[in-house]
Design an enzyme around this catalytic site. Structure first.
Site, PDB file in Angstrom:
ATOM      1  N   GLU A 106       0.835  -1.200   0.000  1.00  0.00           N
ATOM      2  CA  GLU A 106       0.000   0.000   0.000  1.00  0.00           C
ATOM      3  C   GLU A 106       0.874   1.255   0.000  1.00  0.00           C
ATOM      4  O   GLU A 106       1.779   1.390   0.807  1.00  0.00           O
ATOM      5  CB  GLU A 106      -0.921   0.012   1.230  1.00  0.00           C
ATOM      6  CG  GLU A 106      -1.942  -1.112   1.244  1.00  0.00           C
ATOM      7  CD  GLU A 106      -3.039  -0.944   0.182  1.00  0.00           C
ATOM      8  OE1 GLU A 106      -3.127   0.149  -0.419  1.00  0.00           O
ATOM      9  OE2 GLU A 106      -3.797  -1.918  -0.027  1.00  0.00           O
ATOM     10  N   ARG A 137     -17.778  -0.359   6.071  1.00  0.00           N
ATOM     11  CA  ARG A 137     -18.909  -1.024   5.411  1.00  0.00           C
ATOM     12  C   ARG A 137     -19.543  -2.048   6.351  1.00  0.00           C
ATOM     13  O   ARG A 137     -20.725  -2.350   6.261  1.00  0.00           O
ATOM     14  CB  ARG A 137     -18.339  -1.715   4.161  1.00  0.00           C
ATOM     15  CG  ARG A 137     -19.291  -2.178   3.117  1.00  0.00           C
ATOM     16  CD  ARG A 137     -18.501  -2.645   1.868  1.00  0.00           C
ATOM     17  NE  ARG A 137     -17.220  -3.279   2.172  1.00  0.00           N
ATOM     18  CZ  ARG A 137     -17.072  -4.543   2.571  1.00  0.00           C
ATOM     19  NH1 ARG A 137     -18.104  -5.325   2.731  1.00  0.00           N
ATOM     20  NH2 ARG A 137     -15.850  -5.033   2.801  1.00  0.00           N
ATOM     21  N   CYS A 143      -7.461  -1.716   8.400  1.00  0.00           N
ATOM     22  CA  CYS A 143      -6.106  -1.771   7.839  1.00  0.00           C
ATOM     23  C   CYS A 143      -5.558  -0.370   7.596  1.00  0.00           C
ATOM     24  O   CYS A 143      -4.446  -0.037   8.008  1.00  0.00           O
ATOM     25  CB  CYS A 143      -6.094  -2.592   6.546  1.00  0.00           C
ATOM     26  SG  CYS A 143      -6.351  -4.351   6.854  1.00  0.00           S
ATOM     27  N   HIS A 186      -1.538  -5.746   1.479  1.00  0.00           N
ATOM     28  CA  HIS A 186      -2.822  -6.445   1.423  1.00  0.00           C
ATOM     29  C   HIS A 186      -2.648  -7.725   0.619  1.00  0.00           C
ATOM     30  O   HIS A 186      -1.942  -7.729  -0.396  1.00  0.00           O
ATOM     31  CB  HIS A 186      -3.895  -5.561   0.779  1.00  0.00           C
ATOM     32  CG  HIS A 186      -4.760  -4.864   1.780  1.00  0.00           C
ATOM     33  ND1 HIS A 186      -4.948  -3.501   1.780  1.00  0.00           N
ATOM     34  CD2 HIS A 186      -5.511  -5.357   2.811  1.00  0.00           C
ATOM     35  CE1 HIS A 186      -5.768  -3.184   2.781  1.00  0.00           C
ATOM     36  NE2 HIS A 186      -6.116  -4.283   3.421  1.00  0.00           N
TER      37      HIS A 186
HETATM   38  N1  PCA Z   1      -8.395  -6.570   6.414  1.00  0.00           N
HETATM   39  C1  PCA Z   1      -9.237  -5.451   6.805  1.00  0.00           C
HETATM   40  C2  PCA Z   1      -9.044  -5.315   8.287  1.00  0.00           C
HETATM   41  C3  PCA Z   1      -8.383  -6.577   8.728  1.00  0.00           C
HETATM   42  C4  PCA Z   1      -7.950  -7.231   7.499  1.00  0.00           C
HETATM   43  O1  PCA Z   1      -7.277  -8.260   7.428  1.00  0.00           O
HETATM   44  C5  PCA Z   1      -8.948  -4.187   6.014  1.00  0.00           C
HETATM   45  O2  PCA Z   1      -8.545  -4.276   4.852  1.00  0.00           O
HETATM   46  O3  PCA Z   1      -9.140  -3.096   6.537  1.00  0.00           O
END
Ligand code: PCA
Length: 196
Positions: free
Chosen positions: A81, A91, A144, A166
């Site tokens: 990211e 959401r 996240c 991610h």
């Molecule tokens: N993904 C979520 C929160 C925890 C996770 O593993 C996110 O993308 O915010």
């Protein structure tokens, strides 16, 4: 080579999920990658609490680099990211039942922070390992993003580097997905790119 400390985290399952590929992969990483000594840590999918758990662990481990890993359903690639924004917009409720709508992470904070790890090199290293890797320009506005924003704010102006990756679903969670071994290999490749 001198060893550097890498604090690496994965999230607990959230929403309708019973497993989180981020923690499944992080918990399977070797303890040493290149010059890095890794400390894996599971963190809760709860606004605020997630970052506070990382900060508590970092206070003990004194990392040179912090990398958080999270699940992103719908993604096909393992994605470093680039940016975190000062917004909480959920959401679904987090694991404490909190579902903010358009709030700030930190009312006094700037609109956004850039990640302080080399996202292009990390995505390139993932692809060079024969795996899907792509820089992402949005970590969303859920836990996240909240975690990445809070950590970048905390470590702004210090030598501690902070990044976020991610990862896609595991095959049993739906499509698109990536097998666990490939997510683990992609993380190893991304960590190797931190050497430079
Ligand atoms: N993904 C979520 C929160 C925890 C996770 O593993 C996110 O993308 O915010």
């Amino acid at each position: 080579m001198e060893s550097r400390r890498l604090l690496i985290t994965g999230f607990t399952p959230f929403g309708s999920n019973t497993i989180n590929p981020s923690w499944e992969a992080v918990s399977r990483l070797p303890r040493h990658i290149g010059s890095f000594h890794l400390r894996p840590c599971a963190i809760p999918t709860v606004f605020g609490e997630a970052a506070q758990t990382v900060l508590r662990e970092a206070a003990v481990f004194d990392p040179h680099v912090i990398l958080c890993v999270g699940q992103a359903g719908g993604r096909e690639a393992v994605a470093p990211e680039r940016i975190a924004v000062n917004i909480r917009d959920a959401r679904i409720p987090d694991n404490a039942g909190f579902q903010p709508s358009g709030e700030y992470v930190l009312p006094e904070g700037p609109a956004a922070y850039f990640s302080t790890v080399p996202v292009n090199a990390m995505a390139q290293a993932i692809r060079a390992a024969g795996l899907p890797g792509a820089v992402s320009n949005s970590a969303g506005a859920f836990v996240c993003n909240d975690t990445l924003y809070t950590l970048l704010h905390h470590y702004a102006g210090t030598h501690v580097r902070v990044g976020f990756l991610h990862v896609p679903y595991l095959p049993q969670q739906g499509a698109p997905s990536l097998p666990l071994e490939q997510i683990v290999s992609a993380l190893i490749a991304a960590i190797s790119a931190l050497e430079v």
